[in-house]
Design an enzyme around this catalytic site. Sequence first.
Site, PDB file in Angstrom:
ATOM      1  N   CYS A 123      14.174  18.598   3.347  1.00 51.36           N
ATOM      2  CA  CYS A 123      14.392  17.246   3.324  1.00 51.36           C
ATOM      3  C   CYS A 123      14.874  17.172   1.449  1.00 51.36           C
ATOM      4  O   CYS A 123      15.646  16.411   1.108  1.00 51.36           O
ATOM      5  CB  CYS A 123      13.114  16.297   3.378  1.00 51.36           C
ATOM      6  SG  CYS A 123      12.152  16.751   4.876  1.00 51.36           S
TER       7      CYS A 123
ATOM      8  N   CYS B  62      14.654  15.715  14.392  1.00 49.80           N
ATOM      9  CA  CYS B  62      14.317  16.550  13.518  1.00 49.80           C
ATOM     10  C   CYS B  62      13.602  17.713  14.186  1.00 49.80           C
ATOM     11  O   CYS B  62      12.990  17.906  15.105  1.00 49.80           O
ATOM     12  CB  CYS B  62      13.008  15.889  12.755  1.00 49.80           C
ATOM     13  SG  CYS B  62      11.950  17.097  11.604  1.00 49.80           S
TER      14      CYS B  62
ATOM     15  N   LYS C  55       0.975  14.056  -1.360  1.00 46.56           N
ATOM     16  CA  LYS C  55       0.677  14.227  -2.955  1.00 46.56           C
ATOM     17  C   LYS C  55      -0.048  13.181  -3.306  1.00 46.56           C
ATOM     18  O   LYS C  55       0.564  12.398  -4.132  1.00 46.56           O
ATOM     19  CB  LYS C  55       2.078  14.318  -3.351  1.00 46.56           C
ATOM     20  CG  LYS C  55       3.126  13.359  -3.002  1.00 46.56           C
ATOM     21  CD  LYS C  55       4.505  13.118  -3.593  1.00 46.56           C
ATOM     22  CE  LYS C  55       5.568  12.417  -3.116  1.00 46.56           C
ATOM     23  NZ  LYS C  55       6.529  12.224  -3.544  1.00 46.56           N
TER      24      LYS C  55
ATOM     25  N   CYS D  66      19.638  18.528   5.454  1.00 45.59           N
ATOM     26  CA  CYS D  66      19.007  18.220   6.582  1.00 45.59           C
ATOM     27  C   CYS D  66      20.307  18.423   7.526  1.00 45.59           C
ATOM     28  O   CYS D  66      21.158  17.610   7.589  1.00 45.59           O
ATOM     29  CB  CYS D  66      18.344  16.911   7.009  1.00 45.59           C
ATOM     30  SG  CYS D  66      17.950  16.744   8.433  1.00 45.59           S
TER      31      CYS D  66
ATOM     32  N   CYS E 178     -14.535  -4.596 -13.146  1.00 49.74           N
ATOM     33  CA  CYS E 178     -15.059  -5.790 -13.616  1.00 49.74           C
ATOM     34  C   CYS E 178     -14.260  -6.657 -14.559  1.00 49.74           C
ATOM     35  O   CYS E 178     -13.224  -6.137 -15.110  1.00 49.74           O
ATOM     36  CB  CYS E 178     -16.378  -5.805 -14.059  1.00 49.74           C
ATOM     37  SG  CYS E 178     -17.010  -4.098 -14.520  1.00 49.74           S
TER      38      CYS E 178
ATOM     39  N   GLU F 280       9.244   2.934   0.666  1.00 49.43           N
ATOM     40  CA  GLU F 280       9.445   2.349  -0.741  1.00 49.43           C
ATOM     41  C   GLU F 280      11.101   2.509  -0.973  1.00 49.43           C
ATOM     42  O   GLU F 280      11.854   3.657  -0.504  1.00 49.43           O
ATOM     43  CB  GLU F 280       8.833   3.332  -1.637  1.00 49.43           C
ATOM     44  CG  GLU F 280       9.213   2.798  -3.175  1.00 49.43           C
ATOM     45  CD  GLU F 280       8.547   3.456  -4.318  1.00 49.43           C
ATOM     46  OE1 GLU F 280       8.016   4.749  -4.013  1.00 49.43           O
ATOM     47  OE2 GLU F 280       8.412   2.899  -5.291  1.00 49.43           O
TER      48      GLU F 280
ATOM     49  N   MET G 184       7.991  18.082   3.993  1.00 49.52           N
ATOM     50  CA  MET G 184       7.065  17.583   5.209  1.00 49.52           C
ATOM     51  C   MET G 184       5.793  18.099   5.099  1.00 49.52           C
ATOM     52  O   MET G 184       5.206  18.588   3.996  1.00 49.52           O
ATOM     53  CB  MET G 184       7.916  18.418   6.378  1.00 49.52           C
ATOM     54  CG  MET G 184       9.469  18.040   6.264  1.00 49.52           C
ATOM     55  SD  MET G 184      10.004  18.151   7.877  1.00 49.52           S
ATOM     56  CE  MET G 184       9.479  16.769   8.977  1.00 49.52           C
TER      57      MET G 184
ATOM     58  N   ASN H  13     -15.623  -1.998 -18.343  1.00 49.80           N
ATOM     59  CA  ASN H  13     -14.734  -2.420 -17.415  1.00 49.80           C
ATOM     60  C   ASN H  13     -13.889  -1.005 -17.156  1.00 49.80           C
ATOM     61  O   ASN H  13     -13.418  -0.767 -18.063  1.00 49.80           O
ATOM     62  CB  ASN H  13     -13.868  -3.428 -17.647  1.00 49.80           C
ATOM     63  CG  ASN H  13     -12.745  -3.698 -16.721  1.00 49.80           C
ATOM     64  OD1 ASN H  13     -12.686  -3.228 -15.636  1.00 49.80           O
ATOM     65  ND2 ASN H  13     -11.893  -4.509 -17.099  1.00 49.80           N
ATOM     66  N   GLY H  14     -13.971  -0.504 -15.888  1.00 52.16           N
ATOM     67  CA  GLY H  14     -13.042   0.430 -15.608  1.00 52.16           C
ATOM     68  C   GLY H  14     -13.830   1.622 -15.007  1.00 52.16           C
ATOM     69  O   GLY H  14     -14.704   1.176 -14.070  1.00 52.16           O
TER      70      GLY H  14
END
Lengths: 1506, 478
Positions: A1135, A1129, A964, A1140, A31, A913, A507, A261-262
Site C-alpha cells: 500500500c 485485496c 501506529k 497495489c 484540569c 481522514e 497493512m 494541569n496536564g
Amino acid sequence: MTDGERFVAAYLENAARLEAAGIDLTPHDSCGVGLVAALDGRARREVVTAGIAALKVLWHRGAVDADGKTGDGAGIHVELPQEFFKDHVRHQGHEPVPGRLAIGMIFLPKADLGAQERCRCIVETEILAFGYTIYGWRQVPVNVTVCGDKANATRPEIEQILVANSKNSAEERFEADLFIIRRRIEKRVLAEPITDFYICSFSCRSVIYKGMFLAEQLTAFYPDLLDERFVSRFAIYHQRYSTNTFPTWRLAQPFRMLAHNGEINTLAGNLNWMKAHEPRMAHLVFGEQMEEIKPIVQPGGSDSAALDNVFEVMVRAGRPAPLVKQMLIPESIGQNTRMPEAHRAFFSYCNAVIEPWDGPAALCATDGRWAVAGMDRNGLRPMRFTITAGDLLIVGSETGMVKVPEAEVIEKGRVGPGQTIAVDLEHGRLYRDGEIKDLLAARRKYGSWTRRITELDSLVKTGAPEPVELSAADLRRRQLAYGLSMEDMELILQPMVEEAKEAIGSMGDDTPLAVLSEHYRGLHHFFRQNFSQVTNPPIDSLRENRVMSLKTRLGNLGNILDEDESQCDLLILESPVLSNAEFEAMREYMGKTCAEIDCTFAPDGEGALKDALARIRREAEDAVRGGCTHLVLSDKPVAEDRIAVPMILAAGGVHSHLVRERLRTWTSLNVRSGEALDVHYVAVLIGVGATTVNAYLAQEAIADRHGRDLFPGLTLAECIRNYKKAIDQGLLKIMSKMGIAVISSYRGGYNFEAIGLSRALVAEFFPGMTSRISGIGLTGIAKKTIAQHEAAFAADSAVLPVGGFYRFRRGAETHAHDGTLIHTLQTAVATDSYQTYRKYADGVRRLPPVTIRDLLDLRPAGPPVNVDEVESITEIRKRFLTPGMSLGALSPEAHGTLNIAMNRIGARSVSGEGGEDPERYRPRPNGDNANSAVKQIASGRFGVSAEYLTMCREIEIKIAQGAKPGEGGQLPGFKVTVEIARLRHATPGVTLISPPPHHDIYSIEDLAQLIYDLKQINPEARVTVKLVSRSGIGTVAAGVAKAKADTILISGHSGGTGASPQTSIKFAGLPWELGLSEAHQVLTLNRLRHRVRLRTDGGIKTGRDVVIAAMMGAEEFNIGTTSLVAMGCIMVRQCHSNTCPVGVCTQDPALRARFAGSPDKVVNLFSFIAEDVREILASLGARSLNEVIGRTDLLAQVSRGAPHLDDLDLNPLLAQADAGGYARYCTQVERNEVPETLDAQIIKDARPMLEEGEKMQLAYNVRNVDRAVGTKLSHCITKRYGMTGLAPGHVTVRLKGSAGQSLGAWAVQGLKLEVYGDANDYVGKGLSGGTIVVRPTISSPLVTHLNTIIGNTVLYGAIAGRLFAAGQAGERFAVRNSGAAAVIEGCGSNACEYMTGGTVVVLGAVGANFGAGMTGGMAFVYDAEELFSLKANPDTVIWQAVQTEYWEGQLRALVQEHVAETQSPFAAALLADWERELPRFRQVVPKEMLSRLEHPVTREREKARA
Amino acid sequence: MSTKMLQFTRLDQQAPDKRPAGERRGDFGEISRPFLPDQAAGQSSRCEQCGIPYCQIHCPVANNIPDWLLLVAQGRMEEAWAASSATNAFPEICGRICPQDRLCEGNCVLEQSRHGTVTIGAIEKHITEHAFAQGWIKPPIPRHERPQSVGIVGGGPAGLAAADRLRRRGYKVTVYDRHDRIGGLLVYGIPGFKLDKAVVERRVRLLAEAGVTFRTRITIGGSGLAFAELRARHDAVLIATGVYQARDLTVPGAGLAGVHAALDYLVASNRKGLGDAVPAFDDGSLDARGKDVVVIGGGDTAMDCVRTAIRQDARTVTCLYRRDRANMPGSQREVAHAEEEGVRFEWMAAPEAVLGGDAATGVRARRMHLGVADSSGRQTPVPIEGSGFTLAADMVIKALGFDPEDMPGLFGQPALKVTRGGTLALDGPSQATSLDGVFAAGDIVRGASLVVWAIRDGQDAATAIDAYIQGKARAAAE
C-alpha cells in the site's frame, strides 16, 4: 444505605476484583489551574476572592457526576490567616504563643471512630515528640448538603490541628520540622490498617481547602473561606477532571506545593529513578531524619501528587520554588539558538542533577515565599495571565476567569513553552521568564561547574576506521544463532542504511503473538511499546525535534539535594547508540573504571541460563562495590560452546538488581548486543535500564553488505552513520509516542507492556512493567535460546533463512490472513455462496493459534435454539462498520464501493481522514449512496469542514491507530493526486503531514471540549472516540465516557495501515481482547457502561470473532482488512508503494483500472458474517447479540499455550465487574447531550436570517464559559444555505468580554464574529469560511502587539475564512491551516506548523519553530528585530524579503483589512510608513511550492514566467 | 535496494526469446533462448514482493521465489542461486519443464491482476545456468560421512532428488534403475526440445562425483535383485519407480498396427536423439515422418507426442481431446507452442474407433459437449448424437495416462500396502510405506504427476529417511 454508599461499596468490591485481574485503575486527571498573586506582596482579601471567583468559571474543565453535585475535585491554597486561627485559639480559652502557629488540614477516617482516634493520637504524638505543642483540634465547618451523594459517601472527617511554635524555631526551621513531622505521621499511619487518612497541608504559612464538590461550591462547602480574615498574598486554585467516577478526596488538588494541569508522561521512569536516587539523598536540613522522609514519592498518589512530593523535598532542602520548577520541568536546551549562555549552563546543570519530569504541564506552585507559574518544555497546556492596575497577577488556564474591567488591565500575556513567571512575595516583585532565569542562573557558577562535564562525543568520534572483525561465515553463524533472517537484512536493515530511516511497511500484523508462536522469537517480541492517548499527547519527534534530546549521562550520579560542582563530574554522549569504533574508544577512555561482563553461558542444561544471569548480576554488583563507575555487558564472546544470554534479560537483570541493591546511580550500564538490529530492540534495552547500546553484529552485517557493494555510493562510515541516525530517529519516535522528550526520563521507565512473559520473570527482571496474561518464564526462554543456538551451530552451512515474520513464507510463521483462505473467501463473496464462506470460516478456525481469542472457546448459555428465533441478519449487520480507511489510502473506487455497500445494508462506513467528495452527499441516480455515514476527524483535519461534519450520522475522533498508535502519518507527494488535493484543500504533488497528536487534544478536558464542539457543529451526530488497546485503557475510556462520547472504539494492534514503520506495526499496541475487556470492565465498575457503546476492531474475520468480541463487551464491530479482501485485496502489502496490483490501495490510474470489487461482494461478506453469528448464537441458546454482550462467563480458556510456558492465564480478561442492575450494553437511545451555549440564544435571535435570509447584526456579552460560539449557528447556516451560500458578513455577531474556547469553530461563510475583549484557545478551529475579529475594547489601554489576545492552537485545521486579531496569539497558531487568511500581531511557538494553504500575516515577534512541516500556503512575518531566521524551522520552508509586486499587494491588502476590522494603531502605523516597513517583512514559502506557485515569489522566477 | 523492485508498472513482461516455430520444427533443441543477464535482472525487478507470495504457495517445493527474484534484480547471483537451490535440488530442470502457468506464474499476483506474470521459470533456469557457468555448483560432497546407506529404486526425478539430499547429509547412496541411463522420465520421457539431455546428464555426473553409486539395468524382484536383499544391504530403501503402465484405448481397432503407446513412441525418439540404435524407429514403425498422426489425450504427454511428431516431419499432426482447451490437464503454454509449430487440435472430440485393415488408416471420432460437473468439479463430456467425423491417421498415439504396476507382486512383498489405485500407500504424513525402513516418493505414490512433485517427494523422503535412521541410531545408542 444511601445510593452513594451503595455505589461506594459496590465500587470497592468491583475494583478489588479488577485489580486482582491485573487492571491498572489509577485514574488520570487533568484540569484547569490558576494562580492569583499580589504583585506588591501585600496580603489582602481580594486575592482570595479572585481565586474563588476564578474557580467558579472553570467547571467545564472538570466533569460532573450524573447526580449533578459530585465533582472530580476542586480546591484552593492560600496563606494561613494567622489571626483567624489565633482568634479561634483564644476563643478556646488559650493565649497563643508569639510567632506563627501552624495548621494541619487533615482528612480523617469518618466511619471508623477507632481509627479516627488512632490517627489523632499519632498526629499528636509525632508533634509532641518533635518538641512542639498543640492548641487542639478544630472541626472544620462544612456544609455537606452541597456535596453529591457519592462524594458524601467517601467524605472524610475534616479537621484541623493547631500547632504552636513553642520551640520558637525560626520560620524556615519550623516549616521544615513540620514537613518532617508530617512525613513521620504519614509513615506511622501507613503502618496501621488505616486507609482514609490524608494531610492536605501542614504548614505555618499556608492552608489548603479542597474536596469532591463542584468548583463553584467551594465556599459553600467551606464557609471558612468566606471569612474576611482569610487574606493572602497568593491563591492557587484547581479544578480536577478525573478518568474515573470514584470520588477520592485526597486526589483533589492543590497539593502541598503545586497544582498541576496536564500529565507527567515520564512518570514511570521518574519514579524508578527516584528510587535509585534515594540512597544518596541527604541534606543538612533533614539531618538524621532523612530516612524518615523516604520514600520520597508516597504510594497511592497521582502523577501530580508524585511530582508534588519531589518538588516539596527539594524546596525543603533549601531551594526556592522557581529553581525547583526549572530543575524538574526544565526548558529544552536542544537547538535553542536564542538561549543565553548563562541559561544554557544553568539548564545543563539541572539536567545533570535529575531527570526531567516531562509531559504536558501547566504548574502553579508556591513555597510560601515565591509564587510560581510555569509551563512544560513543549507548551502543551494553556496558561494566560493578566496584570491589573491594582497590582494583581491573575494566571490561569483561560483568560477571563476573573472579571477585570478592561480599562484596569495593564498587560495580558501568556506563559510559553519552558517558561516561568514568579512573584517574590516578600519583596513584591514580578519576575518574567527571562528575569527569573537570569536570577537563578546567577545563583552559582554554573558555567564553570558544567565545564566539568566530559563530552564524550569528541573523544569517541575519533574518525578511526570502523573495525570489521568477523568473517562472513562467522557473521552468518552468529546471525543464525540470534534467529535473524534474510528478511531482517533486506527489509529492515537495508532501508535503515540506505535512507537513514526506519523501514516502512503496510497493512496489519497478522502473525501470532510471540508467546503463541511455534518459532524462535527474540525477547523483544514480547515487549509492546506504550503510547499516549487522550490524557496526554504524543510529540512530533520530526517537526518538534528541538524539544527532544537523546543526551546520555554516564557514570556516577550524585545526591540530587546537593548543589555543588561535583554533580557535574559526568560523561555525556549525544546519543546512547554507539558504533563499534565509538564503543571501543569509549571503552578505552573508561579504562579501569569499567568492568566488562561476559553475557554468554555454556549449555549445561536449562538451569544454565538462570545461573548465568545470577553470575552476571553478581559480577556487576561486585564491580560496582569495587569502585567501577561503568559496566559493559557483552555477548560478543558467543561461540559454538558459548550461548548468548538474551541481552534484554541481562540488561534488565543488572539494572533492577543494582536498583534493589541501591547501587544503580553509581554506574553506567553499557551493552554490546548481537541480537539488536532494529529500533525496537534498542528501545527495549534502554527502557529496561541500559545507558548505551552498541549493536555490534548489526554493524558487522552492514560492513559485510558494504563489502558486497550493496550500498553503492556510500562509504562504510556513511553507512554506519545512516544506521545510527535511523536508530536515533527511531528512538526519538518511540519516546515521543509516550510524549517523552528526554531519554534520561525514558531510560529504565519500562515504557512497555509485556505480552506473554511470565509474571514472576517480569517481577524479577522488569519490576513494575505490566504483564497481564503471564506466559514464558526463564525455563522456556532457556529452552528456546539453547535450541536456536544449537541449530545454528549444527547447520551444515550458514545460510540465513528467508524469514516470514513480515511477509508470509511457507514453513515459517503463521499469518492469519492465509493465502488459500483469502481465495476461498473471495470465491464465496463473488459467488454468493455461504457454503464456501463456511469453508473459509472453518479454515480460519483451524489455523494454529495466532491471537488470544484462539485460546478461548464458547460455552452455551442454555439449550440451543432454532436459528429462526435469532435476530435477523439485518439487525446484526447494523452493528458492523468498515473502519476509517481514507480516500488517500484507498483508491476512490474501493472507498466508494465500501460506502455504497455499507449504506445498502444499513451498516456504516467510516470515511477515514481526508475529506469526502461533496458529490457523494447526494445519492447517485440509481440510488447508491456513496457518502460515508461516519466521518472521521483525525489529527490532520484534512477536509474536515462544517459541511463534512454536517453530512453524517456519526463523527469519529481518531485518537490513535492500531498499526501506529502515537504516531502521525505522511501522504507522500506522489499520492496526492488532483482529486485528493481537492478534497484535502492541498496542492497536487505536495506532501501532506498528519501530526502525531491532535493539537487540540493534549489532555482529557481538551477531548471533552472537542466533543462539545462536534456536538455543536452537528447537533444530531453521535461522537465516537477511537482508542488503541493498551493497559490502562479502562480508565481512559471512563474519562472519555465522562467527556460525553457516545461510542468508544477499542482498536487492536493488528489494525491495518497504508504506511507505517515496520516496528510500529509489529511492536506497538495490544490485542483488542485485552483492551476491550478492560474498557468494558472499568466502565462497568464506574457505572458508565450503559451510557456508552463499545466498538472494537483488529483482525475480525468471522462470526466467531464477532461473538467473542461481544462477550468481551463489544456491541459494534469494525471489519477492515477482511472487507478489503472481499473487494479483491490479496495482502500484497505494498500500500505504501502505490503499486497495489488490484487497484484497492493505490492512486495510480492504471492500477485503479484493475479494481474488481463490487458492493455486492462486500454486502455478501457482511451477510455471511451475520449469518455465521446467528448460527453461533443459536447454538449457544441466545436469540440476540445483546444477550451475550459482556458475558465473559460464556468464554472458557481451552488452551494454555505450549508446554514450555510457565502459564498463560486469560482469567484477567474474563473477570467480571458487577453491573449493579444496569445493562452490560448501552441502553442510551439518544446521544449524550452537552449543555447549550450562547448559540441557543443566537439561533433564536437569528431566525429572520435563518428563515428569511435577512441580513442581521446581533450583540451579546460573553464569558469564558460560553464555548464554541457561532458553531451551532454555522450548522444551521450550512443546513439551510450550504457552506458558501451566504455572502461574507451576512450575519454579524458582536461579543463583548472574554470568549470561551473554540470561538467560531467551523464558522461558515456569511457569519462574522466580532469580539471586543479577548478569546481563549482554539479560535476558528476548522474555520470554514467565516470571519472572526478579536480586538481590545475601545477603552483598553493595552498596546495591541505587545499583549496576548487569543489563545493556543488558533485556526487549527482551518479551511477557509478570515481571522483578524489585534494582539498576539498563543502557541501553535494556524497549525494545519489549509486555506484561511489571518492577521495577528505576534504569536508563540510552532506557528504555521504543517500548514498546507492559506495566508498568515504576523505583525510581530514569533516563537520558535515557525513553519515546521509547512508544505503549503504562505506566511509574512514582520521581523523588526531580525530574529526570524533564528526562530524558523528551515526543513520545509525558505524565507526572503517580499520581492514581487503581486505578493506585496496581497500582504498590504491583508494589513489594510486588519486595520479596517480592528483599528489596530500598531498596524495602522505600519501602513502609514509602508515603504520603510516593507523591507522588514519576511515572506515564508514552502520549498515544495516554489515551482508550483501561480504567482512566483522571486523576481527571477517572475521574469522567467513573463 | 528494494526500491528497485515493483517495476511492473513501468516494465512490461518479456519472456526469453523463442526460436521461430519454423526453425524449432527442424530439430530437438530447446525452444527458448536463455535470458541475457540484464534481461533477467529487469524481469526479476517486476516482482511486487507480495505480503502473501502466491507463487510460493502454489510451488510444490515452496521455492522462495520473491527472495531470489530480489537477489537477481540486484545482481546478487550467487545468493540467488543459494536461495533457489536451498528448496530445490534441480532448479534448472524445474525452470525448464514445470508448467509454470499452472503453478507459480499462473498464481502470480501480477498475472491474476492482468499485468502479466513475472517470468519466474525462465529466471529460475537463468540463475542455475549462471551458477553452472560460474562454476559455483559443486558435487554435493558432504562435510561428514555417515556410516549408513540408503538404496533408491528408480533414477527419475524423485530418486535423484532424494539421492542429492541424502548424500549432502553424509549417507552412502546407491541408485538402482532398470534402464541403461539414469534419469528416468527426464531422459526417456521428456523430449529434448523441453529438456536438453545434457542438463540431466550434468546433474547425474555431479551426483556420481559426490559418491552416489548408480546401478543401471537392474530390476528389483522377479529375476532381478530380490527386494529383501535390497533391504538387507541398506539401512533404508526408497521406492521411486514411477508409473509406467499406459492406460489403454478401448475403442474398436485399438489393436491395429500403427497404434502406439505414448511412452514407447517418446522413448524411441529420445533414444534416437541420444544416438542409440533403435530398430523400431529405424524400421519406420515409431517414426512419424510423412505420416498423418493423431494423438489421443490432452495431458502433457500428449503435448510431448504431438510436438515430437512435428519434429519428425509428420504430414499432419492432430490432437484429439474430449474436453475443451480450458479444461485440459496439460499446460496451456505447451498447446500454444504446439499450435505455433503446426499441430491441429480437435477439441471436444472423442475417438469412436480406429479405422483400417491391418494397420490404422484413420480415426473416427464424434463431438462432445460438457455436461454437469461431477464431484471433482470437472464437467463431464457427453457425446453429441450424429456428430461423427473421420480423421486420416496412419499413426495413432495413445496418451491417456499411466497407471502403476503391481508393486507388491513385482517386488514379492505382499505386505507392501497399496491404495485402490495401485499406488503405494504411505504411512502417516512422512514418506514411509507400510514396510519398516522402506519409503516411497514420486509418481508411484501420487500417480502420474509433475516432475516438480517428484522432486518435492524425493526431498521430503530424504528428510524422513534421515529422521528414521538417526532415530534408530539414537535408540541403538541408548
